[in-house]
Design an enzyme around this catalytic site. Sequence first.
Site, short mmCIF file in Angstrom:
data_model
loop_
_atom_site.label_atom_id
_atom_site.label_comp_id
_atom_site.label_asym_id
_atom_site.label_seq_id
_atom_site.Cartn_x
_atom_site.Cartn_y
_atom_site.Cartn_z
N ASP A 57 0.02 4.83 6.89
CA ASP A 57 1.38 5.25 6.49
C ASP A 57 1.71 6.74 6.67
O ASP A 57 0.88 7.60 6.36
CB ASP A 57 1.61 5.00 5.00
CG ASP A 57 1.12 3.66 4.54
OD1 ASP A 57 0.79 2.81 5.37
OD2 ASP A 57 1.06 3.47 3.30
N GLU A 238 5.31 -2.38 -1.21
CA GLU A 238 4.63 -1.10 -1.06
C GLU A 238 5.62 -0.05 -0.54
O GLU A 238 6.70 -0.38 -0.03
CB GLU A 238 3.48 -1.22 -0.04
CG GLU A 238 2.39 -2.20 -0.47
CD GLU A 238 1.22 -2.25 0.51
OE1 GLU A 238 0.08 -2.13 0.07
OE2 GLU A 238 1.45 -2.43 1.72
#
Length: 528
Positions: A57, A238
Amino acid sequence: MRNTKLILATCIIILTAISYSCKNDSDMKDSDSEEQYYGEKHRPQYHFTPEANWMNDPNGMVYYEGEYHLFYQYYPDSTVWGPMHWGHAVSEDMVHWEHLPIALYPDDIGCIFSGSAVVDWNNTSGLGKDGKPPMIAIFTYHNFDKENAKTNDHQSQGIAFSNDRGRTWEKFEGNPVIPNSEKIKDFRDPKVMWHESTKKWVMVLAAYDKVKFYASSNLIDWEFLSDYGIDGDDRLWECPDLIPMKVQGSDETKWVLIVSIQKGAPNGGTATSYFVGEFDGNEFKCDTKNQKWLDWGTDNYAFVTWSDVPKDDGRVLGIGWMSNWQYAQVVPTEKWRSAMTLPRELKLIDSKQGLRVTSHPVKELKSIRKSTRVFTSPDTIQFAMSDFEVDGGLYEIELDFKKPEHGRVSMQFENGLQNIVVYYDAETDEYGVDKSKSGNTTFHENFAFLHTAPRDYESDNIKMHIFLDHSSLELFADDGRTVMTEIFFSDKPLYISMLNHSSFNKLGPEFSLVINDYKTHVLESVWD
Ligand code: FRU
């Protein structure tokens, strides 16, 4: 009108008299040269990748003093996921990047999962120095010992600060600032923003199948506000983000809640979604129950936006991780794993279909256009590519045509052995990307399907804006209303080979395609 439009007499347009058969291997730039910086096989040339090892990420994205900071989930010891650090890079334009040393290392509390960063302009935290605002990173601590002991409180939130433009970081001594007293197994990925009307910091945090909102006056002491989730949806959420966005062409501001979903994405695995609604500083209320997909492709996860973009710029800017948890750890790259998507501008538009977030490649990407071909008449379209630079396999294509009544309009990229096809299908009113013959597809059973996305627009014209890098294709259709991000692994770079309208073959010339605009740009590497 006729003069301004390009009417194709034939619909099989062999754009590339570059037909691969005329070329031999030595003509093609072999990107497999280890000596050339970023010259490895499959290495993206204008997307962000770490020099080596594992990345997932994007984290801590913040703009400060002329620099866009990009931190990222990083494991420096391997090309697969492991104890997370925050890698770091900066850029003046989100396109050309300078790698910087690792910013955050694991410590006694845990390793460093995803999170965000802000500039604490008024030094509310008291962590600034010499009258200058500190940069504050807010992240999740993940403790493997506790996870193994199944205590369920292995994730908590911590902060770190920097007083030298993000070059060095110190962890706050009172960490964690949000312990996991409720013992929520998945409790992570804090995204923090300044909420102007309540004059507080607001945090959105993923907590299994919902998000939680917190507020703080100093980034250290946090108070729980509320939860938001969907009844009956127990998928793992998430990397949330909460952004106020002006509806284009009006004075209305709505709140967009971005959430990445760990399974059940439209084309399989993980993807980024969003909700549009209201946030009053305490609670989020969604206008509709349905979440929308920011991207229909399989390879845009954990997309989040930059903090502190200057007001006079005014754009909502973000980036995603260009992979999918289904196969991210086994993709066939050797030195590094994963790239980021192109940096994108998000806009909120009001359309017949309702409020929609559209995605656009940032305008700064125009700076890497090396040469441009504008097709102005049917004649030049026939042979245009023969004298067009084809080296490198890095393209941007702007194609705008009249919506055909039948058939499929497809653009094919190939290297003689392998190909990827992106199309609009008039029968189903869908876009599609077929990467089943795109090269190495066998490393994971869920990698190479035909991926489709419904068109979300009523208009007589179809617009396809396509970016091709060595191992990725991004389609922004209808001015960013439908987006598909797809990675692939061909043995050699792919070249534009053909634009084809299937109905012409079957039904004859009256089904010719009317092209409104067609431009091809060869792009240059940002890593030379
Ligand atoms: C999303 C994610 C986050 C987590 C991080 C760990 O891809 O699972 O929820 O913080 O990756 O690397």
